[in-house]
Structures are given as C-alpha cells and as structure tokens.
Design an enzyme around this catalytic site. Structure first.
Site, PDB file in Angstrom:
ATOM      1  N   GLU A  73      -9.073  -2.174  -8.869  1.00  0.00           N
ATOM      2  CA  GLU A  73      -8.625  -2.967 -10.024  1.00  0.00           C
ATOM      3  C   GLU A  73      -7.150  -3.348  -9.848  1.00  0.00           C
ATOM      4  O   GLU A  73      -6.299  -2.504  -9.582  1.00  0.00           O
ATOM      5  CB  GLU A  73      -8.804  -2.141 -11.303  1.00  0.00           C
ATOM      6  N   GLY A 108      -2.102   2.947  -1.776  1.00  0.00           N
ATOM      7  CA  GLY A 108      -1.588   2.261  -0.590  1.00  0.00           C
ATOM      8  C   GLY A 108      -0.758   1.048  -0.990  1.00  0.00           C
ATOM      9  O   GLY A 108      -0.139   1.029  -2.062  1.00  0.00           O
ATOM     10  N   ASN A 109      -0.812   0.013  -0.151  1.00  0.00           N
ATOM     11  CA  ASN A 109       0.085  -1.129  -0.362  1.00  0.00           C
ATOM     12  C   ASN A 109      -0.157  -1.877  -1.663  1.00  0.00           C
ATOM     13  O   ASN A 109       0.787  -2.242  -2.352  1.00  0.00           O
ATOM     14  CB  ASN A 109      -0.041  -2.081   0.819  1.00  0.00           C
ATOM     15  N   ASP A 133      -4.501   4.071   6.856  1.00  0.00           N
ATOM     16  CA  ASP A 133      -3.960   3.035   7.746  1.00  0.00           C
ATOM     17  C   ASP A 133      -2.518   3.288   8.185  1.00  0.00           C
ATOM     18  O   ASP A 133      -2.054   2.672   9.145  1.00  0.00           O
ATOM     19  CB  ASP A 133      -4.028   1.665   7.056  1.00  0.00           C
ATOM     20  N   HIS A 177      -7.438  -3.356   9.427  1.00  0.00           N
ATOM     21  CA  HIS A 177      -7.608  -4.809   9.403  1.00  0.00           C
ATOM     22  C   HIS A 177      -6.333  -5.545   9.766  1.00  0.00           C
ATOM     23  O   HIS A 177      -6.338  -6.547  10.459  1.00  0.00           O
ATOM     24  CB  HIS A 177      -8.074  -5.259   8.007  1.00  0.00           C
TER      25      HIS A 177
HETATM   26  O1  F6P Z   1      -7.264   0.727   3.551  1.00  0.00           O
HETATM   27  C1  F6P Z   1      -8.083   1.630   4.142  1.00  0.00           C
HETATM   28  C2  F6P Z   1      -9.287   0.970   4.746  1.00  0.00           C
HETATM   29  O2  F6P Z   1     -10.135   2.024   5.115  1.00  0.00           O
HETATM   30  C3  F6P Z   1      -9.052   0.043   5.924  1.00  0.00           C
HETATM   31  O3  F6P Z   1      -8.740   0.687   7.135  1.00  0.00           O
HETATM   32  C4  F6P Z   1     -10.348  -0.695   5.978  1.00  0.00           C
HETATM   33  O4  F6P Z   1     -10.177  -1.906   6.641  1.00  0.00           O
HETATM   34  C5  F6P Z   1     -10.656  -0.881   4.519  1.00  0.00           C
HETATM   35  O5  F6P Z   1      -9.994   0.162   3.834  1.00  0.00           O
HETATM   36  C6  F6P Z   1     -12.123  -0.821   4.148  1.00  0.00           C
HETATM   37  O6  F6P Z   1     -12.246  -1.098   2.798  1.00  0.00           O
HETATM   38  P1  F6P Z   1     -13.565  -0.895   1.934  1.00  0.00           P
HETATM   39  O7  F6P Z   1     -13.708   0.577   1.679  1.00  0.00           O
HETATM   40  O8  F6P Z   1     -13.322  -1.639   0.686  1.00  0.00           O
HETATM   41  O9  F6P Z   1     -14.704  -1.393   2.758  1.00  0.00           O
END
Ligand code: F6P
Length: 355
Positions: A73, A108-109, A133, A177
C-alpha cells in the site's frame, strides 16, 4: 509514550527480530506502549492494530517473515485499499485517534519514500532499512540480505552437482530487479562462472565465449548466475520508454529463459533454467541478520524515547547512525562496477559478460 510499528513492502528475514528489539527496549526498559499496525500503511488507513505485551515477543528472534503482515500500500498513490479519500489526511487522523506519538516504519525503498513524505507532513517517524536486495541508499547493510545470499548460494551449490553430472549449462535467476547485490555475493560464494547484474550490462558474445572456453578446457558444466534485472548492452542503450516497450512485448516469462535459449542455440550444450524465487525471501534469518535487525530495533526505540524523528537507522563505517529521511528517499544503492569484489571476481576468472 505510545509507539506504533509497521512493516511495509516485500518481507524478509529479520523483521520480527526488529519488532522484538523495538518492543523489548520500549516496553521492558522504558515502560512505553507499543502498538503493532497490521499490513503496512494499509493498517494505518483502516486502523487495524494490536497491542504488544512482553508475552507477545516470545519466539520472534529467529522467525522469518513479519508477524504484523505486510502490503505494498502506497498512501501517496491513488489506488489501494481505500479510494476517493485523502489518504495521507486519513492516516494523520487515525494516528491521532490511536494516540500514537510516533511510528517506526520497517521497510525498503518504497517505505523510506513514504516515511519521508509522512515526516514532511509533521508525523513523528523513525524508519528501519529492511530488504533482501540491500539496495537502500544511506546504509551499508539492510537486514534480510545475508540470509538471502545463503539461500541463493545453496541453490548454486545444489545445481553444481547435477550440472556437472549431466554436463549442462545452468542459468540461475537470482532476485534483484534493479540491483545485483544478491547475485554478486551469491555468485562469488557459490562459485558461479558467469554473473550478470543490472549495473554491468552484458554482451551475449562474451558470455558464449566464456562457456566455450570452459568447454574447450575440459569443464563439463557452466553456472550462469543472472539477476532478475540483468540487461544486455544493446538494451541498456535503449531509452527507458523503448526498453519498457521491449519488456512488455517479451514472450518468455523472464530474461533467464532468453539467455538459456541463446546459450543452447550457440554452444550446442544442453542448457537448463533454475529459479530459487521467493525462497530467497523466506525462512529464518541468519545470525548476522538477527543481530543487525535487533540493533535497528533497539536504536529505533531509543530514538523514539529521545524524541528524535525524521531519520532512518543506518550502518555507516561499521557504526549505527541516523540518516535524514529526505536524504534517503527516492535513491537506490547500486553495486559499483569498479568495487573490490567485482574486480576480485574478475581476477578469479568470473565473467560479467562486459568484456
Ligand atoms: O524487494 C525484494 C524483492 O524480493 C525483489 O528482489 C524482487 O524482485 C521482488 O521483491 C519480488 O516482489 P514480489 O514479492 O512482489 O513478487
């Protein structure tokens, strides 16, 4: 003092250790109250909360995931759990109604960005950097990273035996990513022969040359560790818009499949794809993540106690410190292609596909 605590964005090992660190420090030592907010900023919009007691902290230190639940969110974006409302204003109202003096945001970011915006509106915020990451700007480390390296390394180790038995090339997709911290570290730890990361665009001819050289010199297999966001030199030269269009038109599920197909076609060597996926984000935190996550939790609680707000807990030059949120927000910490580890990996003979 009543502290609210939330976890937002993708989960990672170590979050519960941070929650424990905040609560133990705040409740046991200083008699403060801690309110857990469920599902990240979503819980601040819906007032979905629980009260922590000393009893609720048992078993958290080594527990993966987040006991508070998380969501992606974004209160400064229109879509989400509530629409047609001024979400930041609703959060301010709910924070007041819940009697929260401050909020510890673990994320995170994206979370740092939201935390900075809420802080700019006057909310008392302390944030904590979590993500596998390791790409949060302003801190040398984020917790979750070292546990994820272990999972990815174990995957590379395990693939080695079957790759060698069958004399195959394996292309292993590793999370990241936008940045290549996990593929770089796991690639070195697991002895990958090729590591492809977003920060170092590759040329497939160089990758093929490395594989052929290994075949000519008697190696039966090759391991190629590829970040989710690995990019070729050709694609890196495209504009953002052109690259986005190319990605949207891609028929394979991800870049590793295209890389594997090209390797098999050009080398004639059987090539397989392996994807550890979300196992990299799952499971127990390792000892390093437990320690750093705990340190972050304790420092966050101490900051709240001292009434210091508007910053992220960070590790710099090996020391715990505070980074102003407005400085951290919106930036990423990339792998430096000239860094010691990349230079040393190249000296070992690992190819990054760039030369
Ligand atoms: O930000 C952490 C992360 O695991 C990334 O390394 C990865 O690309 C992404 O989240 C995957 O996101 P989701 O869980 O929404 O598929």
């Amino acid at each position: 003092m009543r502290i609210g605590i939330l976890t937002s964005g993708g989960d990672c090992p170590g979050i519960n250790a941070t929650i424990r660190g905040v609560c133990k420090t705040a409740i046991n030592h200083y008699g403060m109250e801690v309110i857990g907010i469920h599902s990240g900023f979503q819980g601040l919009l819906t007032k979905d909360v629980e009260s922590f007691t000393d009893k609720s902290l048992s078993g958290l230190l080594n527990l993966g995931g987040t006991m508070l639940g998380t969501s992606r969110e974004k209160p400064f974006k229109k879509h989400g759990v509530v629409s047609d409302v001024d979400k930041p204003a609703l959060i301010e109202k709910n924070v007041k109604e819940l009697g929260l003096d401050c909020i510890v945001c673990i994320g995170g970011n994206g979370t740092q960005k939201t935390a900075a915006k809420l802080a700019a509106r006057g909310l008392n915020i302390v944030s904590v950097p979590k993500t596998i990451d390791n790409d949060t700007w302003g801190t040398e480390l984020t917790f979750g990273f070292t546990s994820a390296i272990d999972v990815a390394t174990k995957c590379i180790d395990d693939i080695h035996t079957t790759a060698s038995s069958h004399g195959r090339v394996f292309v292993i997709e590793i999370m990241g990513h936008k940045v290549g911290w996990i593929p770089l570290y796991a690639g070195v730890a697991g002895g990958a022969d090729v590591i492809l990361i977003p920060e170092i665009p590759y040329d497939m001819d160089n990758v093929i040359k490395t594989i052929e050289h290994r075949m000519e010199t008697g190696s039966r297999f090759t391991i190629v560790a590829v970040a989710e966001g690995a990019i070729s030199k050709e694609d890196a030269a495209l504009s953002k818009k052109e690259y986005k269009k190319k990605l949207a038109e891609r028929t394979s599920p991800s870049i590793v499949y295209d890389i594997a197909k090209e390797i098999e076609a050009k080398t004639g060597r059987e090539t397989r794809v392996a994807i550890p996926g979300h196992t990299q984000r799952g499971g127990q935190p390792d000892a390093q993540d437990r320690i750093f996550a705990t340190q972050c939790g304790v420092e966050a609680a101490l900051g709240c106690l001292r009434g210091e707000f508007g910053y992220m807990i960070a590790l710099r030059d090996g020391k715990m410190c505070h980074m102003p949120l407005e400085e951290v927000a919106g930036k990423l910490k990339f792998v430096d292609p000239q860094s010691d580890l990349v230079r040393e990996a190249k000296a070992l003979g690992i190819s990054f596909g760039d030369e």
